[in-house]
Design a protein around this motif. Sequence first.
Motif, PDB file in Angstrom:
ATOM      1  N   ARG A 146     -68.308  -7.427  15.001  1.00  0.00           N
ATOM      2  CA  ARG A 146     -68.532  -6.706  14.173  1.00  0.00           C
ATOM      3  C   ARG A 146     -67.101  -6.223  13.143  1.00  0.00           C
ATOM      4  NH1 ARG A 146     -70.112  -4.863  19.481  1.00  0.00           N
ATOM      5  NH2 ARG A 146     -72.093  -4.954  19.870  1.00  0.00           N
ATOM      6  N   ALA A 147     -65.897  -6.068  13.301  1.00  0.00           N
ATOM      7  CA  ALA A 147     -64.783  -6.030  12.560  1.00  0.00           C
ATOM      8  C   ALA A 147     -65.177  -6.661  10.901  1.00  0.00           C
ATOM      9  CB  ALA A 147     -63.089  -6.067  13.188  1.00  0.00           C
ATOM     10  N   GLU A 148     -65.419  -7.906  11.262  1.00  0.00           N
ATOM     11  CA  GLU A 148     -65.908  -8.670  10.389  1.00  0.00           C
ATOM     12  C   GLU A 148     -67.184  -7.919   9.481  1.00  0.00           C
ATOM     13  OE1 GLU A 148     -64.473 -11.414   8.897  1.00  0.00           O
ATOM     14  OE2 GLU A 148     -63.033 -11.460  10.295  1.00  0.00           O
ATOM     15  N   TYR A 166     -60.212 -13.548  22.156  1.00  0.00           N
ATOM     16  CA  TYR A 166     -61.597 -13.575  22.602  1.00  0.00           C
ATOM     17  C   TYR A 166     -62.332 -14.450  23.639  1.00  0.00           C
ATOM     18  CZ  TYR A 166     -61.580  -9.897  18.383  1.00  0.00           C
ATOM     19  OH  TYR A 166     -61.353  -9.032  17.613  1.00  0.00           O
ATOM     20  N   GLU A 214     -67.894 -12.994  25.625  1.00  0.00           N
ATOM     21  CA  GLU A 214     -68.690 -12.471  26.318  1.00  0.00           C
ATOM     22  C   GLU A 214     -68.017 -10.658  24.762  1.00  0.00           C
ATOM     23  OE1 GLU A 214     -67.206 -13.682  28.650  1.00  0.00           O
ATOM     24  OE2 GLU A 214     -69.073 -15.407  28.634  1.00  0.00           O
ATOM     25  N   THR A 215     -66.379 -11.438  24.985  1.00  0.00           N
ATOM     26  CA  THR A 215     -65.678  -9.983  24.024  1.00  0.00           C
ATOM     27  C   THR A 215     -65.888 -10.082  22.792  1.00  0.00           C
ATOM     28  OG1 THR A 215     -63.890 -11.234  24.624  1.00  0.00           O
ATOM     29  CG2 THR A 215     -64.890  -9.261  26.341  1.00  0.00           C
ATOM     30  N   LYS A 244     -56.964 -13.417  17.586  1.00  0.00           N
ATOM     31  CA  LYS A 244     -56.964 -12.502  18.166  1.00  0.00           C
ATOM     32  C   LYS A 244     -57.301 -13.517  19.269  1.00  0.00           C
ATOM     33  CE  LYS A 244     -56.760  -8.192  16.319  1.00  0.00           C
ATOM     34  NZ  LYS A 244     -57.439  -6.653  16.280  1.00  0.00           N
ATOM     35  N   CYS A 279     -73.176 -14.764  18.218  1.00  0.00           N
ATOM     36  CA  CYS A 279     -73.075 -14.194  16.714  1.00  0.00           C
ATOM     37  C   CYS A 279     -74.992 -14.104  16.351  1.00  0.00           C
ATOM     38  CB  CYS A 279     -72.832 -15.366  15.735  1.00  0.00           C
ATOM     39  SG  CYS A 279     -70.758 -15.690  16.356  1.00  0.00           S
ATOM     40  N   LEU A 284     -75.712 -10.578  17.216  1.00  0.00           N
ATOM     41  CA  LEU A 284     -75.235  -9.674  15.912  1.00  0.00           C
ATOM     42  C   LEU A 284     -75.935 -10.443  14.565  1.00  0.00           C
ATOM     43  CD1 LEU A 284     -71.290  -8.614  16.719  1.00  0.00           C
ATOM     44  CD2 LEU A 284     -73.482  -7.208  16.703  1.00  0.00           C
ATOM     45  N   SER A 342     -67.972 -10.100  20.555  1.00  0.00           N
ATOM     46  CA  SER A 342     -68.869  -9.221  19.718  1.00  0.00           C
ATOM     47  C   SER A 342     -68.064  -7.914  19.144  1.00  0.00           C
ATOM     48  CB  SER A 342     -69.855  -8.656  20.286  1.00  0.00           C
ATOM     49  OG  SER A 342     -69.696  -7.820  21.543  1.00  0.00           O
ATOM     50  N   SER A 343     -66.590  -7.871  19.836  1.00  0.00           N
ATOM     51  CA  SER A 343     -66.401  -6.474  19.485  1.00  0.00           C
ATOM     52  C   SER A 343     -65.598  -7.389  17.576  1.00  0.00           C
ATOM     53  CB  SER A 343     -65.158  -5.590  19.637  1.00  0.00           C
ATOM     54  OG  SER A 343     -64.069  -6.973  20.237  1.00  0.00           O
ATOM     55  N   GLY A 344     -64.443  -8.382  17.490  1.00  0.00           N
ATOM     56  CA  GLY A 344     -63.738  -9.380  16.643  1.00  0.00           C
ATOM     57  C   GLY A 344     -65.019  -9.320  15.305  1.00  0.00           C
TER      58      GLY A 344
END
Length: 150
Positions: free
Chosen positions: A90-92, A80, A83-84, A78, A128, A131, A86-88
């Motif tokens: 979070r899935a990891e 990214y 800036e975006t 995917k 990174c 998170l 973090s959504s990927g």
Amino acid sequence: MRVKNKSTELAEADLTPMIDMTFQLIAFFMVLINFAQTESHDLVKLPSSQLIKPPDQPFEFPIMLHITQDARVFLGGKDYTAETLSSGLRAELAVARAQDMGPKDANVIIRAHRNTAAGEVQEVIRACQALEFVNFGLRAKEDLGRKGEG
């Protein structure tokens, strides 16, 4: 004179070993292709370095990030931005937590294009770290041409 009819029996071959071997080859190539897809990306040409060394042991929970020359970040196929991302990530993290691991157990491996700005790589690292990822590795291509030159 009478002609005898010869009865012809059809010989049947046992195809079980051949079918078994075919399935084994299919499984082998599926595993091989899967590894090749996660370890490389067509838009990323790694920088060369004389100082690189392979890791001492394989990473337990690697997260592979591919950063292109125009600062697009690929994670799991995917696309990214810094800036975006973090959504990927979070899935990891959800996958890691399902395996009783956290962000400190993961190893973020960054494969940045050789012409990517250092600031763009720093932005990805900051995303990174937000998170709580702490283990990072940068990939490069070994420069064999200049070894031993002084």
